[in-house]
Scaffold this motif. Structure first.
Motif, PDB file in Angstrom:
ATOM      1  N   ILE A  97      -5.659 -35.366 -67.641  1.00  0.00           N
ATOM      2  CA  ILE A  97      -6.685 -34.236 -67.743  1.00  0.00           C
ATOM      3  C   ILE A  97      -8.058 -34.206 -67.256  1.00  0.00           C
ATOM      4  N   ALA A  98      -8.562 -35.390 -67.100  1.00  0.00           N
ATOM      5  CA  ALA A  98     -10.063 -35.589 -66.639  1.00  0.00           C
ATOM      6  C   ALA A  98     -10.337 -37.253 -66.613  1.00  0.00           C
ATOM      7  N   LEU A  99     -11.493 -37.476 -65.948  1.00  0.00           N
ATOM      8  CA  LEU A  99     -12.018 -38.874 -66.208  1.00  0.00           C
ATOM      9  C   LEU A  99     -12.677 -39.258 -67.413  1.00  0.00           C
ATOM     10  N   THR A 100     -13.342 -38.285 -68.010  1.00  0.00           N
ATOM     11  CA  THR A 100     -14.247 -38.380 -69.185  1.00  0.00           C
ATOM     12  C   THR A 100     -13.713 -37.606 -70.294  1.00  0.00           C
ATOM     13  N   LEU A 101     -14.027 -37.859 -71.653  1.00  0.00           N
ATOM     14  CA  LEU A 101     -13.950 -36.941 -72.659  1.00  0.00           C
ATOM     15  C   LEU A 101     -15.101 -35.589 -72.481  1.00  0.00           C
ATOM     16  N   PRO A 102     -16.255 -35.583 -72.047  1.00  0.00           N
ATOM     17  CA  PRO A 102     -16.943 -34.656 -71.974  1.00  0.00           C
ATOM     18  C   PRO A 102     -16.379 -33.722 -70.738  1.00  0.00           C
ATOM     19  N   GLU A 103     -15.722 -34.234 -69.736  1.00  0.00           N
ATOM     20  CA  GLU A 103     -15.020 -33.188 -68.751  1.00  0.00           C
ATOM     21  C   GLU A 103     -13.797 -32.548 -69.498  1.00  0.00           C
ATOM     22  N   ALA A 104     -12.997 -33.394 -70.249  1.00  0.00           N
ATOM     23  CA  ALA A 104     -11.982 -32.535 -70.883  1.00  0.00           C
ATOM     24  C   ALA A 104     -12.321 -31.849 -71.798  1.00  0.00           C
ATOM     25  N   ASP A 105     -13.482 -31.904 -72.564  1.00  0.00           N
ATOM     26  CA  ASP A 105     -14.113 -30.936 -73.577  1.00  0.00           C
ATOM     27  C   ASP A 105     -14.396 -29.644 -72.612  1.00  0.00           C
ATOM     28  N   ARG A 106     -14.735 -29.803 -71.438  1.00  0.00           N
ATOM     29  CA  ARG A 106     -15.121 -28.545 -70.661  1.00  0.00           C
ATOM     30  C   ARG A 106     -13.614 -27.772 -70.383  1.00  0.00           C
ATOM     31  N   ILE A 188       3.949 -41.928 -75.662  1.00  0.00           N
ATOM     32  CA  ILE A 188       3.696 -42.466 -77.053  1.00  0.00           C
ATOM     33  C   ILE A 188       2.920 -41.519 -78.071  1.00  0.00           C
ATOM     34  N   TYR A 189       2.114 -40.701 -77.521  1.00  0.00           N
ATOM     35  CA  TYR A 189       1.421 -39.641 -78.203  1.00  0.00           C
ATOM     36  C   TYR A 189       2.326 -38.284 -78.468  1.00  0.00           C
ATOM     37  N   TRP A 190       3.313 -38.126 -77.577  1.00  0.00           N
ATOM     38  CA  TRP A 190       4.062 -37.209 -77.633  1.00  0.00           C
ATOM     39  C   TRP A 190       5.155 -37.499 -78.658  1.00  0.00           C
ATOM     40  N   LEU A 191       5.780 -38.708 -78.981  1.00  0.00           N
ATOM     41  CA  LEU A 191       6.712 -39.203 -79.931  1.00  0.00           C
ATOM     42  C   LEU A 191       6.053 -39.373 -81.185  1.00  0.00           C
ATOM     43  N   ASN A 309       6.734 -17.967 -66.316  1.00  0.00           N
ATOM     44  CA  ASN A 309       7.165 -16.598 -66.528  1.00  0.00           C
ATOM     45  C   ASN A 309       7.286 -16.378 -68.155  1.00  0.00           C
ATOM     46  N   GLY A 310       6.555 -17.122 -68.737  1.00  0.00           N
ATOM     47  CA  GLY A 310       6.513 -16.617 -70.324  1.00  0.00           C
ATOM     48  C   GLY A 310       7.827 -17.082 -70.950  1.00  0.00           C
ATOM     49  N   GLN A 311       8.845 -17.857 -70.436  1.00  0.00           N
ATOM     50  CA  GLN A 311      10.011 -18.208 -70.911  1.00  0.00           C
ATOM     51  C   GLN A 311       9.825 -19.364 -71.947  1.00  0.00           C
ATOM     52  N   ARG A 312       8.795 -20.186 -71.969  1.00  0.00           N
ATOM     53  CA  ARG A 312       8.652 -21.305 -72.805  1.00  0.00           C
ATOM     54  C   ARG A 312       7.255 -21.443 -73.313  1.00  0.00           C
ATOM     55  N   ALA A 313       7.078 -22.390 -73.952  1.00  0.00           N
ATOM     56  CA  ALA A 313       5.769 -22.783 -74.367  1.00  0.00           C
ATOM     57  C   ALA A 313       5.183 -23.791 -73.384  1.00  0.00           C
ATOM     58  N   ALA A 314       3.930 -24.016 -73.492  1.00  0.00           N
ATOM     59  CA  ALA A 314       3.155 -25.187 -72.538  1.00  0.00           C
ATOM     60  C   ALA A 314       3.943 -26.524 -72.877  1.00  0.00           C
ATOM     61  N   ILE A 315       4.157 -27.184 -71.929  1.00  0.00           N
ATOM     62  CA  ILE A 315       4.740 -28.586 -71.816  1.00  0.00           C
ATOM     63  C   ILE A 315       3.777 -29.434 -72.667  1.00  0.00           C
ATOM     64  N   ALA A 316       2.393 -29.289 -72.288  1.00  0.00           N
ATOM     65  CA  ALA A 316       1.439 -29.852 -73.257  1.00  0.00           C
ATOM     66  C   ALA A 316       0.192 -29.127 -73.012  1.00  0.00           C
ATOM     67  N   THR A 317      -0.537 -29.063 -74.229  1.00  0.00           N
ATOM     68  CA  THR A 317      -1.780 -28.081 -74.337  1.00  0.00           C
ATOM     69  C   THR A 317      -3.095 -28.843 -73.821  1.00  0.00           C
ATOM     70  N   ALA A 318      -4.073 -28.140 -73.491  1.00  0.00           N
ATOM     71  CA  ALA A 318      -5.335 -28.776 -72.940  1.00  0.00           C
ATOM     72  C   ALA A 318      -5.715 -29.669 -74.145  1.00  0.00           C
ATOM     73  N   GLU A 319      -5.590 -29.416 -75.480  1.00  0.00           N
ATOM     74  CA  GLU A 319      -5.839 -30.259 -76.783  1.00  0.00           C
ATOM     75  C   GLU A 319      -5.019 -31.636 -76.499  1.00  0.00           C
ATOM     76  N   ASP A 320      -3.697 -31.316 -76.231  1.00  0.00           N
ATOM     77  CA  ASP A 320      -2.811 -32.641 -76.055  1.00  0.00           C
ATOM     78  C   ASP A 320      -3.628 -33.641 -74.978  1.00  0.00           C
ATOM     79  N   GLY A 321      -3.911 -32.903 -73.890  1.00  0.00           N
ATOM     80  CA  GLY A 321      -4.436 -33.630 -72.677  1.00  0.00           C
ATOM     81  C   GLY A 321      -5.553 -34.368 -73.159  1.00  0.00           C
ATOM     82  N   ARG A 322      -6.501 -33.826 -73.870  1.00  0.00           N
ATOM     83  CA  ARG A 322      -7.637 -34.423 -74.222  1.00  0.00           C
ATOM     84  C   ARG A 322      -7.244 -35.678 -75.387  1.00  0.00           C
ATOM     85  N   SER A 323      -6.234 -35.662 -76.249  1.00  0.00           N
ATOM     86  CA  SER A 323      -5.937 -36.494 -77.268  1.00  0.00           C
ATOM     87  C   SER A 323      -5.364 -37.602 -76.439  1.00  0.00           C
TER      88      SER A 323
END
Length: 351
Positions: A97-106, A188-191, A309-323
């Protein structure tokens, strides 16, 4: 009517596989109409290859599309997400998602503020064999999960020109561990979710000029399981990818990444199987392993199209990317400071 998509940055070559698949399969409902890149040569080459319109200015491209795929260098992710979100465009973002947590927070803040559709493009989360592994674990037929091991790798550090690539420019990226071990750590986080602590050793072993080519990270979960990520970017051939040890059985996956998928294998070799002590036998998955790893990457085009196309949910959310980024950054703290790191350790915020 097809969703009109623009590409923001062609640094990650994965985008070429998505675009090619969308062009080959118009029924997926995605039309790539243009692209932007800060590197003029790369912009020209990529847009000519994909037969799409080059744009020198991001606002002009945003005015022509419904959605964007951001596959720029990682250091640019936060800026590009903010611009696309402010313009109301759906967003697909390449890992990490980003290089740093502050960037991910943005990024998390920009998505929350705009409420635009957003997904991370994590290939491992949509791989059919990986989904079956997750289903077996969560189904409970093998009892309590005690240990998970994911091996992941590339041979890039053996390439003679790899040191000159953008992945090793600290102004654009952190290094290959942050860039690609992120896949296995997000797996690992996903599992299993977020761990309690992380212990890691990440080393430069082949070429002192190119950092962090091999590493091992151990993620501890209260009451179990233990999870291990082993990544080598000096690896040119392998076989085993995932191991799960459970109370009443074992899951084994082979041929799940580049070094294992792109080298010769025995005819009819099984990609995924599991042993049940109740049954006293192995079960082989009916899901075949791709002949080459590029097929796994290209296969992400279909679920991404369904998302747009709105046929499925996100594969991973921004919050998932941050985690998952937080887990990656914790490995740096642990390796550099030689200690077990709790996930709430403040040192992670400043890596």
């Amino acid at each position: 009517m097809a969703i009109k998509v623009g590409v923001l940055g062609f640094a990650h070559g994965h985008v070429n596989a998505y675009c090619a698949k969308w062009r080959e399969r118009p029924e997926l409902g995605v039309e790539v109409v243009g692209g932007w890149d800060h590197a003029a040569d790369r912009l020209q080459k990529s847009t000519e290859t994909l037969n799409i319109r080059p744009f020198k200015e991001i606002p002009r491209l945003l005015s022509k599309v419904d959605a964007v795929v951001i596959t720029s260098e990682t250091s640019m992710h936060a800026d590009l997400v903010e611009q696309a979100a402010d313009a109301g465009k759906a967003i697909i973002l390449q890992k990490p998602i980003a290089l740093t947590l502050p960037e991910a927070d943005r990024i998390v803040s920009a998505i929350a503020k705009s409420n635009v559709p957003f997904t991370m493009a994590w290939q491992m989360r949509v791989d059919p064999q990986n989904i079956q592994i997750k289903q077996i674990i969560e189904g409970g037929t093998l009892g309590k999960t005690l240990m998970v091991r994911r091996r992941h790798g590339l041979g890039v550090h053996t390439w003679p020109n790899f040191g000159q690539m953008w992945h090793n420019d600290p102004t654009l990226n952190r290094d290959i561990w942050a860039d690609d071990a992120a896949h296995a750590i997000d797996f690992i986080y996903w599992l299993l979710g977020e761990p309690e602590t992380v212990t890691a050793e990440v080393e430069t072993l082949l070429n002192p000029a190119i950092p962090n080519d091999n590493g091992i990270a151990i993620f501890r979960y209260t009451g179990g399981p233990l999870a291990e990520v082993v990544c080598s970017f000096t690896c040119t051939a392998h076989e085993n990818t995932t191991e799960v040890v459970a109370e009443k059985g074992t899951i084994i996956q082979n041929y799940g990444d580049v070094p294992s998928c792109n080298v010769p294998r025995p005819d009819g070799a099984c990609g995924l199987k599991w042993y049940s002590t109740d049954a006293g036998s192995w079960t082989e998955s009916a899901i075949p392993s791709p002949k080459a790893h590029g097929e796994r990457i290209a296969a992400l085009a279909e679920p991404l199209a369904a998302f747009l196309n709105g046929q499925r949910a996100a594969i991973a959310t921004a919050e998932d990317g941050r985690s998952s980024l937080r887990m990656v950054l914790a490995t740096y703290v642990s390796s550099r400071q030689g200690r077990r790191v709790a996930m709430n350790d403040s040192a992670i915020n400043s890596v």
